[in-house]
Design an enzyme around this catalytic site. Sequence first.
Site, PDB file in Angstrom:
ATOM      1  CE  LYS A 139      -0.985   2.053   3.834  1.00  0.00           C
ATOM      2  NZ  LYS A 139       0.163   2.564   4.611  1.00  0.00           N
ATOM      3  CG  HIS A 169       1.753  -3.769   8.147  1.00  0.00           C
ATOM      4  ND1 HIS A 169       1.521  -2.503   7.696  1.00  0.00           N
ATOM      5  CD2 HIS A 169       1.909  -3.653   9.486  1.00  0.00           C
ATOM      6  CE1 HIS A 169       1.553  -1.662   8.720  1.00  0.00           C
ATOM      7  NE2 HIS A 169       1.782  -2.334   9.825  1.00  0.00           N
ATOM      8  CE  LYS A 173      -0.247  -4.267  12.898  1.00  0.00           C
ATOM      9  NZ  LYS A 173       1.083  -4.075  13.447  1.00  0.00           N
ATOM     10  CD  GLU A 207       1.134   5.230  13.608  1.00  0.00           C
ATOM     11  OE1 GLU A 207       2.222   4.684  13.443  1.00  0.00           O
ATOM     12  OE2 GLU A 207       0.558   5.890  12.728  1.00  0.00           O
ATOM     13  CG  ASP A 226      -0.136   6.406   6.255  1.00  0.00           C
ATOM     14  OD1 ASP A 226       0.405   5.630   5.462  1.00  0.00           O
ATOM     15  OD2 ASP A 226       0.315   6.628   7.394  1.00  0.00           O
ATOM     16  CG  HIS A 231      -3.264  -0.123   8.174  1.00  0.00           C
ATOM     17  ND1 HIS A 231      -2.857  -1.021   7.232  1.00  0.00           N
ATOM     18  CD2 HIS A 231      -2.196   0.694   8.398  1.00  0.00           C
ATOM     19  CE1 HIS A 231      -1.594  -0.756   6.899  1.00  0.00           C
ATOM     20  NE2 HIS A 231      -1.182   0.284   7.584  1.00  0.00           N
ATOM     21  CE  LYS A 327       1.968   8.678  10.661  1.00  0.00           C
ATOM     22  NZ  LYS A 327       2.360   7.316  11.064  1.00  0.00           N
TER      23      LYS A 327
HETATM   24  C1  BG6 Z   1       1.932   2.110   7.821  1.00  0.00           C
HETATM   25  C2  BG6 Z   1       1.766   3.588   7.717  1.00  0.00           C
HETATM   26  O1  BG6 Z   1       1.156   1.451   6.857  1.00  0.00           O
HETATM   27  O2  BG6 Z   1       1.504   1.671   9.114  1.00  0.00           O
HETATM   28  C3  BG6 Z   1       2.555   4.290   8.809  1.00  0.00           C
HETATM   29  O3  BG6 Z   1       2.213   4.030   6.446  1.00  0.00           O
HETATM   30  C4  BG6 Z   1       2.178   3.743  10.152  1.00  0.00           C
HETATM   31  O4  BG6 Z   1       2.313   5.696   8.766  1.00  0.00           O
HETATM   32  C5  BG6 Z   1       2.259   2.228  10.174  1.00  0.00           C
HETATM   33  O5  BG6 Z   1       3.070   4.295  11.111  1.00  0.00           O
HETATM   34  C6  BG6 Z   1       1.698   1.674  11.469  1.00  0.00           C
HETATM   35  O6  BG6 Z   1       1.965   0.298  11.522  1.00  0.00           O
HETATM   36  P1  BG6 Z   1       2.017  -0.480  12.914  1.00  0.00           P
HETATM   37  O7  BG6 Z   1       2.191  -1.896  12.538  1.00  0.00           O
HETATM   38  O8  BG6 Z   1       3.141   0.117  13.694  1.00  0.00           O
HETATM   39  O9  BG6 Z   1       0.695  -0.184  13.583  1.00  0.00           O
END
Ligand code: BG6
Length: 488
Positions: A139, A169, A173, A207, A226, A231, A327
């Site tokens: 992505k 991703h 998980k 985050e 993003d 996600h 964020k």
């Molecule tokens: C990514 C985003 O896909 O996922 C990032 O581009 C983000 O901005 C990240 O920080 C978060 O992934 P995780 O696994 O840390 O929650």
Amino acid sequence: MALCRTDPQDIVVVGASGDLSARKLIPALYNLEAENLLPERGRIIGYATEQWSADDFRGHAREGVAAHSRTGLDDAVFERFEKRLDYVSTTDGMDALAARLGEDECVVYLAVPASAFVSLVGDLDRSGIARRAVLIIEKPFGHDLESARALNDALHRVLPEERIFRIDHYMGKETVQNLLVFRFGNAVFERVWNRDCITQVEIAVAESLGVEQRGAFYEETGAIRDIVQNHLFQVLAITAMEPPVTFDAEALRNEKVKVLDACHPVDPAKVVRGQYTAGVIDGQQVRGYREEPGVSPGSTTETYAALRLDIDSWRWAGVPFLLRTGKRLQARESRVTIAFKDVPFHLFTGASNEHPIHSNHLVIRVQPDEGIAFTFVAKQPGPEVRTQRVRMDFAYGNSFKTSPPEAYERLLHDVLHRDHTLFIREDEVERGWALVEPVLRNPGPVYPYPAGSWGPPEAEALAGSAHWHSLVDPGEAGVTATSESPPR
Ligand code: BG6
């Protein structure tokens, strides 16, 4: 076309000198090696702009593993692993890469910015690699609905859908996969998983990190592209889907698409966008988004988004799905919170018994502190009937005594076996973009919030007469001390 470990296949990492490769891909492949899950015969060929030798690439891989592998670096495993590593520079070009690859099937991972996908896929086609390759792309799949369609068309001119693996991703998980097992491996929850018993669903990806070194990328992206469109929508689809008839890729993905089909496109009036200003996180002063490198001082890109989604289905009509991400929030916390309806009337009345709304809720902690908790009302010990909210908790660490594999390990393993279950199909991508299209076209204001807070206060209003649940769990002692159970 499931492949076995004995079938030879090479893996090409395009963009092998980049951040994703060092932080995620190489450590994940190394951990697959440690568990004997890589093909018996198969090289890992780096392809990037650096004029490296194979030994330079091995050194780079070693650093990446030492710094980022969840199991650390074991010399004996790395010795085995580095025998697989090889390197071709882009200066020598795709034809040199094609010559290095045999005639067997191979996996090509495009670990490069999305803007490079189309021309690289053209090069793979011209060099003949595409004919025997499966392709992994990351992505963002496009920037909006139109560009996502154009990207899908460009990919399909060269490769059929069954040879494309789109990675989100979050699907790799363990906790997200466990949501499927929790829902469909236990009959008891299915009975209450609907509008009759559930009053609201919240999905959060919070985050504490800022945009780090990715300011320029993030300026063009923002939180909706993003995180929300991919996600959050993936977790939403798994939370809300109907039971698939089998656990195979198409059955599962069909059900996910039906959820996205049933969602109303996001109403811009039900979205609150925010942007972090300077603040304090973990006692450290941090700068605001507009001061980050690569970010315009007048930027209106959102680093926070909260929105309400409604799903027109028999299961969910009338149940708000509240999604938020940001964020530089107070803590890193991704979770799904299911709030169940309250009792129809309160039996345990009296001044000492408070009746918190949503006494029963289920919190699925995606990360960190992975686990599932259920809260309910209990009687405090003593001669009087005094109620208090308490928590039952399942924690991965306690039950399984092992650290879950990284998302990329699982996803790369599945590509090697050509299992599409956890990958994003073309139509899922396009449905996701269609849902956020109204707000991308009409984004509205962006509200400031200080780094270290939980986002702009304007987001509170989105929950309507309900309310957002805290992203922080009170401990048992904390529950006792809350207003839900006033001290005697
Ligand atoms: C990514 C985003 O896909 O996922 C990032 O581009 C983000 O901005 C990240 O920080 C978060 O992934 P995780 O696994 O840390 O929650």
